[in-house]
Each structure stands twice: as C-alpha cells, then as structure tokens.
Design a protein around this motif. Sequence first.
Motif, PDB file in Angstrom:
ATOM      1  N   GLY A   1       0.782  -1.236   0.000  1.00 44.39           N
ATOM      2  CA  GLY A   1       0.000   0.000   0.000  1.00 44.39           C
ATOM      3  C   GLY A   1       0.807   1.275   0.000  1.00 44.39           C
ATOM      4  N   ALA A   2       2.119   1.194   0.222  1.00 43.77           N
ATOM      5  CA  ALA A   2       2.952   2.399   0.253  1.00 43.77           C
ATOM      6  C   ALA A   2       3.323   2.805  -1.172  1.00 43.77           C
ATOM      7  CB  ALA A   2       4.220   2.158   1.067  1.00 43.77           C
ATOM      8  N   ALA A   3       3.325   4.107  -1.418  1.00 38.99           N
ATOM      9  CA  ALA A   3       3.667   4.635  -2.743  1.00 38.99           C
ATOM     10  C   ALA A   3       5.088   5.185  -2.723  1.00 38.99           C
ATOM     11  CB  ALA A   3       2.675   5.717  -3.154  1.00 38.99           C
ATOM     12  N   TYR A   4       5.811   4.932  -3.793  1.00 40.39           N
ATOM     13  CA  TYR A   4       7.204   5.348  -3.913  1.00 40.39           C
ATOM     14  C   TYR A   4       7.402   6.104  -5.218  1.00 40.39           C
ATOM     15  CZ  TYR A   4       7.708   1.725  -0.346  1.00 40.39           C
ATOM     16  OH  TYR A   4       7.569   0.962   0.777  1.00 40.39           O
ATOM     17  N   PRO A   5       8.293   7.116  -5.218  1.00 35.45           N
ATOM     18  CA  PRO A   5       9.232   7.518  -4.169  1.00 35.45           C
ATOM     19  C   PRO A   5       8.544   8.249  -3.026  1.00 35.45           C
ATOM     20  CG  PRO A   5       9.438   8.995  -6.024  1.00 35.45           C
ATOM     21  CD  PRO A   5       8.502   7.923  -6.451  1.00 35.45           C
ATOM     22  N   ARG A   6       9.176   8.186  -1.862  1.00 34.10           N
ATOM     23  CA  ARG A   6       8.693   8.923  -0.698  1.00 34.10           C
ATOM     24  C   ARG A   6       9.888   9.381   0.127  1.00 34.10           C
ATOM     25  NH1 ARG A   6       6.083   4.310   3.392  1.00 34.10           N
ATOM     26  NH2 ARG A   6       8.000   3.123   3.743  1.00 34.10           N
ATOM     27  N   CYS A   7       9.680  10.433   0.885  1.00 32.49           N
ATOM     28  CA  CYS A   7      10.725  10.983   1.753  1.00 32.49           C
ATOM     29  C   CYS A   7      10.470  10.536   3.186  1.00 32.49           C
ATOM     30  CB  CYS A   7      10.752  12.506   1.666  1.00 32.49           C
ATOM     31  SG  CYS A   7      11.988  13.272   2.751  1.00 32.49           S
ATOM     32  N   LEU A   8      11.502  10.010   3.841  1.00 25.28           N
ATOM     33  CA  LEU A   8      11.383   9.594   5.237  1.00 25.28           C
ATOM     34  C   LEU A   8      11.733  10.736   6.178  1.00 25.28           C
ATOM     35  CD1 LEU A   8      13.033   6.040   5.068  1.00 25.28           C
ATOM     36  CD2 LEU A   8      10.611   6.649   4.838  1.00 25.28           C
TER      37      LEU A   8
ATOM     38  N   ASP B   1      10.163  20.628   5.354  1.00 24.58           N
ATOM     39  CA  ASP B   1       8.808  20.123   5.567  1.00 24.58           C
ATOM     40  C   ASP B   1       8.656  18.800   4.813  1.00 24.58           C
ATOM     41  OD1 ASP B   1       6.044  19.576   5.584  1.00 24.58           O
ATOM     42  OD2 ASP B   1       5.547  21.714   5.703  1.00 24.58           O
ATOM     43  N   ARG B   2       8.769  17.703   5.533  1.00 25.12           N
ATOM     44  CA  ARG B   2       8.672  16.380   4.904  1.00 25.12           C
ATOM     45  C   ARG B   2       7.311  16.154   4.278  1.00 25.12           C
ATOM     46  NH1 ARG B   2       8.156  10.874   8.262  1.00 25.12           N
ATOM     47  NH2 ARG B   2       6.126  11.873   8.508  1.00 25.12           N
ATOM     48  N   ASP B   3       6.252  16.555   4.965  1.00 21.77           N
ATOM     49  CA  ASP B   3       4.904  16.323   4.452  1.00 21.77           C
ATOM     50  C   ASP B   3       4.679  17.076   3.141  1.00 21.77           C
ATOM     51  OD1 ASP B   3       4.353  14.695   6.605  1.00 21.77           O
ATOM     52  OD2 ASP B   3       3.403  16.282   7.785  1.00 21.77           O
ATOM     53  N   GLU B   4       5.176  18.298   3.079  1.00 23.94           N
ATOM     54  CA  GLU B   4       5.030  19.076   1.848  1.00 23.94           C
ATOM     55  C   GLU B   4       5.766  18.399   0.688  1.00 23.94           C
ATOM     56  OE1 GLU B   4       6.207  23.503   0.096  1.00 23.94           O
ATOM     57  OE2 GLU B   4       6.101  23.182   2.269  1.00 23.94           O
ATOM     58  N   LEU B   5       6.972  17.891   0.966  1.00 20.83           N
ATOM     59  CA  LEU B   5       7.720  17.195  -0.073  1.00 20.83           C
ATOM     60  C   LEU B   5       6.987  15.933  -0.515  1.00 20.83           C
ATOM     61  CD1 LEU B   5      10.066  16.518  -1.887  1.00 20.83           C
ATOM     62  CD2 LEU B   5      11.360  15.760   0.124  1.00 20.83           C
ATOM     63  N   ASN B   6       6.442  15.172   0.423  1.00 18.46           N
ATOM     64  CA  ASN B   6       5.733  13.952   0.062  1.00 18.46           C
ATOM     65  C   ASN B   6       4.459  14.244  -0.728  1.00 18.46           C
ATOM     66  OD1 ASN B   6       7.339  11.732   0.885  1.00 18.46           O
ATOM     67  ND2 ASN B   6       6.819  12.133   3.017  1.00 18.46           N
ATOM     68  N   ASP B   7       3.818  15.350  -0.429  1.00 19.72           N
ATOM     69  CA  ASP B   7       2.661  15.744  -1.238  1.00 19.72           C
ATOM     70  C   ASP B   7       3.087  15.990  -2.683  1.00 19.72           C
ATOM     71  OD1 ASP B   7       0.914  15.576   0.878  1.00 19.72           O
ATOM     72  OD2 ASP B   7       0.936  17.727   1.327  1.00 19.72           O
ATOM     73  N   TYR B   8       4.265  16.554  -2.845  1.00 27.75           N
ATOM     74  CA  TYR B   8       4.782  16.831  -4.183  1.00 27.75           C
ATOM     75  C   TYR B   8       5.151  15.533  -4.897  1.00 27.75           C
ATOM     76  CZ  TYR B   8       6.828  20.036  -7.589  1.00 27.75           C
ATOM     77  OH  TYR B   8       7.096  20.759  -8.724  1.00 27.75           O
ATOM     78  N   LEU B   9       5.817  14.627  -4.175  1.00 24.22           N
ATOM     79  CA  LEU B   9       6.205  13.350  -4.770  1.00 24.22           C
ATOM     80  C   LEU B   9       4.990  12.483  -5.099  1.00 24.22           C
ATOM     81  CD1 LEU B   9       9.230  12.440  -2.464  1.00 24.22           C
ATOM     82  CD2 LEU B   9       9.361  13.112  -4.865  1.00 24.22           C
ATOM     83  N   ALA B  10       3.914  12.655  -4.340  1.00 23.70           N
ATOM     84  CA  ALA B  10       2.713  11.826  -4.528  1.00 23.70           C
ATOM     85  C   ALA B  10       2.097  12.001  -5.906  1.00 23.70           C
ATOM     86  CB  ALA B  10       1.676  12.150  -3.449  1.00 23.70           C
ATOM     87  N   ALA B  11       2.403  13.116  -6.581  1.00 21.93           N
ATOM     88  CA  ALA B  11       1.839  13.362  -7.907  1.00 21.93           C
ATOM     89  C   ALA B  11       2.285  12.303  -8.909  1.00 21.93           C
ATOM     90  CB  ALA B  11       2.234  14.751  -8.394  1.00 21.93           C
ATOM     91  N   TRP B  12       3.427  11.627  -8.637  1.00 21.26           N
ATOM     92  CA  TRP B  12       3.881  10.600  -9.583  1.00 21.26           C
ATOM     93  C   TRP B  12       4.344   9.313  -8.899  1.00 21.26           C
ATOM     94  CZ3 TRP B  12       9.335   9.501 -10.114  1.00 21.26           C
ATOM     95  CH2 TRP B  12      10.177  10.348  -9.363  1.00 21.26           C
ATOM     96  N   ALA B  13       4.148   9.215  -7.568  1.00 25.25           N
ATOM     97  CA  ALA B  13       4.516   8.001  -6.851  1.00 25.25           C
ATOM     98  C   ALA B  13       3.579   6.850  -7.206  1.00 25.25           C
ATOM     99  CB  ALA B  13       4.496   8.263  -5.344  1.00 25.25           C
ATOM    100  N   LYS B  14       4.085   5.624  -7.093  1.00 25.20           N
ATOM    101  CA  LYS B  14       3.300   4.446  -7.440  1.00 25.20           C
ATOM    102  C   LYS B  14       3.397   3.394  -6.342  1.00 25.20           C
ATOM    103  CE  LYS B  14       3.716   4.995 -12.446  1.00 25.20           C
ATOM    104  NZ  LYS B  14       4.135   4.368 -13.735  1.00 25.20           N
ATOM    105  N   VAL B  15       2.294   2.658  -6.152  1.00 26.47           N
ATOM    106  CA  VAL B  15       2.271   1.543  -5.203  1.00 26.47           C
ATOM    107  C   VAL B  15       2.893   0.328  -5.868  1.00 26.47           C
ATOM    108  CG1 VAL B  15       0.792  -0.011  -3.875  1.00 26.47           C
ATOM    109  CG2 VAL B  15       0.243   2.433  -4.003  1.00 26.47           C
ATOM    110  N   LEU B  16       3.873  -0.301  -5.210  1.00 24.49           N
ATOM    111  CA  LEU B  16       4.549  -1.472  -5.771  1.00 24.49           C
ATOM    112  C   LEU B  16       3.902  -2.773  -5.333  1.00 24.49           C
ATOM    113  CD1 LEU B  16       8.300  -0.443  -5.334  1.00 24.49           C
ATOM    114  CD2 LEU B  16       6.774   0.009  -7.246  1.00 24.49           C
ATOM    115  N   VAL B  17       3.358  -2.796  -4.094  1.00 25.25           N
ATOM    116  CA  VAL B  17       2.718  -3.998  -3.549  1.00 25.25           C
ATOM    117  C   VAL B  17       1.315  -3.625  -3.097  1.00 25.25           C
ATOM    118  CG1 VAL B  17       2.829  -5.806  -1.801  1.00 25.25           C
ATOM    119  CG2 VAL B  17       4.949  -4.895  -2.783  1.00 25.25           C
ATOM    120  N   LYS B  18       0.317  -4.223  -3.699  1.00 28.53           N
ATOM    121  CA  LYS B  18      -1.071  -3.918  -3.340  1.00 28.53           C
ATOM    122  C   LYS B  18      -1.370  -4.385  -1.922  1.00 28.53           C
ATOM    123  CE  LYS B  18      -1.894  -2.295  -7.436  1.00 28.53           C
ATOM    124  NZ  LYS B  18      -2.055  -0.837  -7.639  1.00 28.53           N
ATOM    125  N   PRO B  19      -2.134  -3.583  -1.159  1.00 26.76           N
ATOM    126  CA  PRO B  19      -2.457  -3.982   0.229  1.00 26.76           C
ATOM    127  C   PRO B  19      -3.399  -5.174   0.248  1.00 26.76           C
ATOM    128  CG  PRO B  19      -3.618  -1.974  -0.369  1.00 26.76           C
ATOM    129  CD  PRO B  19      -2.688  -2.276  -1.512  1.00 26.76           C
TER     130      PRO B  19
END
Length: 245
Positions: free
Chosen positions: A167-174, A227-245
């Motif tokens: 369920g996690a989408a990548y890329p993401r910032c920790l 701001d990690r959350d702001e960066l992740n919002d930006y990355l979410a525009a093209w992030a993809k889930v690799l393993v379906k939940p």
Amino acid sequence: MVFRVYPPEQARAIVADALDREPCPVEPDQVEDVRAHVTLLRQRVELLPEAPRTPADTSVHRLKITLSGSKPPIWRRLEVPSTIPLVHLHRAVQDAFEWEDCHLWVFHTPAGDYGVHDPELGHGDATAVTLADVAPTPKTRLTYLYDFGDDWDHDILVEDVAQAEPGAAYPRCLTGRRAAPPEDCGGIPGYDHLCEVLADPFHPEHAELLEWLELDDPADFDPAAFDRDELNDYLAAWAKVLVKP
C-alpha cells in the motif's frame, strides 16, 4: 534530434510514465490535440506487452542524499523503487531539493556516467539504466551533479535494499534536514554568502539579495526549514504503489 528504437516493454513504460503526468497544453491547438488524442494513446499503450515482473520490481532502495560541501549538512532520506530509471531518480532529486530542472545534469556511478545521452560528454542514456543496475547493494555510492556552472554535487549513499510495504507509494521521503539553496545562487560558496548577507541587515548587498529572492522580509528566508509532508505531497503526484495492500 536523436531517434532511438525501444523494445515494446520499455516503450510502454516510458509512454505510461509520461501519461501519468499532468498535461500542460498552452496553445488552443495543443489543448484540442490533448483532448482528442490522449484517450486513444492510453488505449494503444495498453496493447503493448508489459515487462515480466521480478523480485526487484517490488523492492526499494533507501537513499541518503547529501548536498556535498553544505555546512550544516543539507540532506534528504528517500525510498525509491529499485527499478527506477535514473532519469526518474533525477526527477526525485529535483523534487527533493526544489531544483527547477533548467540545467544540465549527470549521475556518476560505478557503472559509468548517465544523463541526457551525449557521446561527446561520455554520458550514457539515463532512460535505459535503473538504480539497481548501477547500485545493486547497500553501501554503494554514486553522485548526482546538477548545473555544470554552480556544481551542485549530491552524494548518494544506498543505505538499504528491502521489500516495499503493501500500500505504500514510492518515491517517498522519510526525513531530511535544512532548506535547499535557491537556484543559480553560485553553488555552496554563493549560498554561504547569501545566508551571511541576509542575516546582516546592514550588509551593503542585503537589499539587493532580498529583491533577487523576491522577499519583503529576511525572516521569510529560513535556511533551517524542511517540511517532509510538503515534499511527500509533491512526490505523490507521480509516486506508485509497488505492492497492493
């Protein structure tokens, strides 16, 4: 213009990635073309074969990316798909450091140099090589150089390679530390000078640099901000889930 023949599986991946991005037509005829043809293009891409899945397709690389020479260090910790093409890793680094993608760039890796394909510069094609190809194991290092004038050199350390979370989408910032420098400020020496000038309201360049940054108040410039959350919002525009939940 360089023409290149791709296998159907690779062509599908490249076009599908482009179609995942937000269309940006400007002229009326471009708007009409997008409206008329994008649905048909999506349907045709679905007819191309997909590359067979391997265990690497569901693994992720954890990277620590540090802007070389920055003191205190400016860095980001990202998780990206192991099979991410280097051209997409370029995009992730651009997003992570808020670069504007308006200069030349190249990855220096143990397997060679990759960027926009240029035989004269000796740069291989970053669209045809994945992160797993050039850095398959933890502790591998590579560098990403952006802007051959300012020389923003990013040290990239592979900290771990693990299976993706369902369920996690990548890329993401920790996590990360400190704001990225403004574009075109003169590299690390220029950025250090910029911070020094903005901290001193009596410096002769203070007003000039405020105007260059389009700021009314030097307090609006915070080198420590991240701001990690702001960066992740930006990355979410093209992030993809690799393993379906």
